[in-house]
Design a protein around this motif. Structure first.
Motif, PDB file in Angstrom:
ATOM      1  N   UNK A 181       0.679  -1.355  -0.425  1.00  0.00           N
ATOM      2  CA  UNK A 181       0.227   0.187   0.015  1.00  0.00           C
ATOM      3  C   UNK A 181       0.700   1.226  -0.100  1.00  0.00           C
ATOM      4  N   UNK A 182       2.309   1.563   0.844  1.00  0.00           N
ATOM      5  CA  UNK A 182       3.215   2.281   0.949  1.00  0.00           C
ATOM      6  C   UNK A 182       3.395   2.546  -1.072  1.00  0.00           C
ATOM      7  N   UNK A 183       3.661   1.688  -1.365  1.00  0.00           N
ATOM      8  CA  UNK A 183       4.596   2.148  -2.870  1.00  0.00           C
ATOM      9  C   UNK A 183       3.688   2.651  -3.562  1.00  0.00           C
ATOM     10  N   UNK A 184       1.556   2.156  -3.613  1.00  0.00           N
ATOM     11  CA  UNK A 184       0.419   2.410  -4.770  1.00  0.00           C
ATOM     12  C   UNK A 184       0.128   3.224  -4.037  1.00  0.00           C
ATOM     13  N   UNK A 185       0.343   4.301  -3.046  1.00  0.00           N
ATOM     14  CA  UNK A 185       0.192   5.376  -2.468  1.00  0.00           C
ATOM     15  C   UNK A 185       0.734   6.417  -2.688  1.00  0.00           C
ATOM     16  N   UNK A 186       2.972   6.013  -2.288  1.00  0.00           N
ATOM     17  CA  UNK A 186       3.564   6.642  -3.011  1.00  0.00           C
ATOM     18  C   UNK A 186       3.442   7.665  -4.880  1.00  0.00           C
ATOM     19  N   UNK A 187       3.296   6.429  -5.463  1.00  0.00           N
ATOM     20  CA  UNK A 187       2.602   6.234  -6.674  1.00  0.00           C
ATOM     21  C   UNK A 187       1.329   6.810  -7.573  1.00  0.00           C
ATOM     22  N   UNK A 188       1.114   7.703  -6.652  1.00  0.00           N
ATOM     23  CA  UNK A 188      -0.280   8.619  -6.426  1.00  0.00           C
ATOM     24  C   UNK A 188      -1.854   7.802  -6.451  1.00  0.00           C
ATOM     25  N   UNK A 189      -1.953   6.868  -6.360  1.00  0.00           N
ATOM     26  CA  UNK A 189      -3.265   6.518  -6.148  1.00  0.00           C
ATOM     27  C   UNK A 189      -3.657   5.733  -4.404  1.00  0.00           C
ATOM     28  N   UNK A 190      -5.175   6.319  -4.328  1.00  0.00           N
ATOM     29  CA  UNK A 190      -5.529   5.558  -3.109  1.00  0.00           C
ATOM     30  C   UNK A 190      -5.674   4.357  -3.112  1.00  0.00           C
ATOM     31  N   UNK A 191      -5.412   3.982  -2.151  1.00  0.00           N
ATOM     32  CA  UNK A 191      -5.483   2.340  -1.457  1.00  0.00           C
ATOM     33  C   UNK A 191      -6.364   1.915  -0.699  1.00  0.00           C
ATOM     34  N   UNK A 192      -7.028   1.006  -0.843  1.00  0.00           N
ATOM     35  CA  UNK A 192      -8.015   0.205  -0.509  1.00  0.00           C
ATOM     36  C   UNK A 192      -8.239  -0.769   0.524  1.00  0.00           C
ATOM     37  N   UNK A 193      -7.963  -1.122   1.571  1.00  0.00           N
ATOM     38  CA  UNK A 193      -7.636  -1.589   2.278  1.00  0.00           C
ATOM     39  C   UNK A 193      -8.463  -2.356   3.041  1.00  0.00           C
ATOM     40  N   UNK A 194      -9.505  -3.908   2.660  1.00  0.00           N
ATOM     41  CA  UNK A 194     -10.442  -4.376   2.776  1.00  0.00           C
ATOM     42  C   UNK A 194      -9.852  -6.043   3.276  1.00  0.00           C
ATOM     43  N   UNK A 195     -10.127  -5.617   4.840  1.00  0.00           N
ATOM     44  CA  UNK A 195     -10.058  -7.057   5.680  1.00  0.00           C
ATOM     45  C   UNK A 195     -10.416  -6.374   6.897  1.00  0.00           C
ATOM     46  N   UNK A 196     -10.805  -5.622   7.260  1.00  0.00           N
ATOM     47  CA  UNK A 196     -12.210  -5.412   8.608  1.00  0.00           C
ATOM     48  C   UNK A 196     -12.040  -4.641   9.783  1.00  0.00           C
ATOM     49  N   UNK A 197     -10.975  -5.258  10.643  1.00  0.00           N
ATOM     50  CA  UNK A 197     -10.216  -4.745  11.776  1.00  0.00           C
ATOM     51  C   UNK A 197     -10.833  -4.834  13.056  1.00  0.00           C
ATOM     52  N   UNK A 198     -10.672  -6.185  13.245  1.00  0.00           N
ATOM     53  CA  UNK A 198     -11.618  -6.246  13.897  1.00  0.00           C
ATOM     54  C   UNK A 198     -11.985  -5.685  15.598  1.00  0.00           C
TER      55      UNK A 198
END
Length: 161
Positions: free
Chosen positions: A64-81
């Protein structure tokens, strides 16, 4: 600046549906633990699932760090219970000056039961993509582990009606 959008919610609350709904609007890439575990292990890792999912999450957090630094947002889809998971994720990205926007996918008890039934029917018919069959054991695990967030923890409180 790009950001990480972290989705909090129960299994079968509609997180993946919600993630796909906001993906285009937010110019975002969805990173999903369930998707990775399905493609790598066909969800057959049994007792090792929790350890494997933890390692997958750590990897996806780094990507996600690489993707954000490349200019796109990231959606983390795993719940964070748990609240601890939510705090740890926020602190992790704070070290990299990456903002985290928290979204909670809330669902009524009636809607949740309906979504569980529909998901299980899709899985039984072979159309469940990378979803887990939601049985009593998984439900107990969720209910024993899930800490519903407070309104103050979340930036967006989405109600899946």
């Amino acid at each position: 600046m790009s950001k990480v959008i972290a989705l909090c919610g129960k299994i079968c609350s509609g997180k993946t549906f919600y993630a796909n709904k906001i993906k285009e609007r937010e110019n975002a890439v969805i990173l999903s633990t369930d998707e990775v575990t399905f493609y790598l292990m066909d969800n057959e890792q049994g007792e090792r699932y929790d350890d494997f999912a933890k390692r997958v999450n750590e990897y996806l957090m780094k990507k996600a760090i690489d993707i954000v630094r490349a200019g796109a947002n990231v959606i983390l889809d795993w719940g964070f219970w748990s609240k601890k998971e939510r705090i740890n994720l926020t602190n992790y990205y704070k070290k990299y000056d990456i903002p985290v926007e928290w979204h909670y996918v809330d669902v009524t008890q009636e809607k949740w039961q309906d979504l569980i039934k529909k998901r299980n029917e899709l899985i039984v018919s072979g159309q469940g993509e990378y979803s887990f069959y939601f049985d009593d054991g998984l439900k107990k695990k969720l209910l024993d582990s899930f800490n519903e967030p407070s309104k103050e923890e979340m930036d967006i409180w989405y109600i899946n009606e």
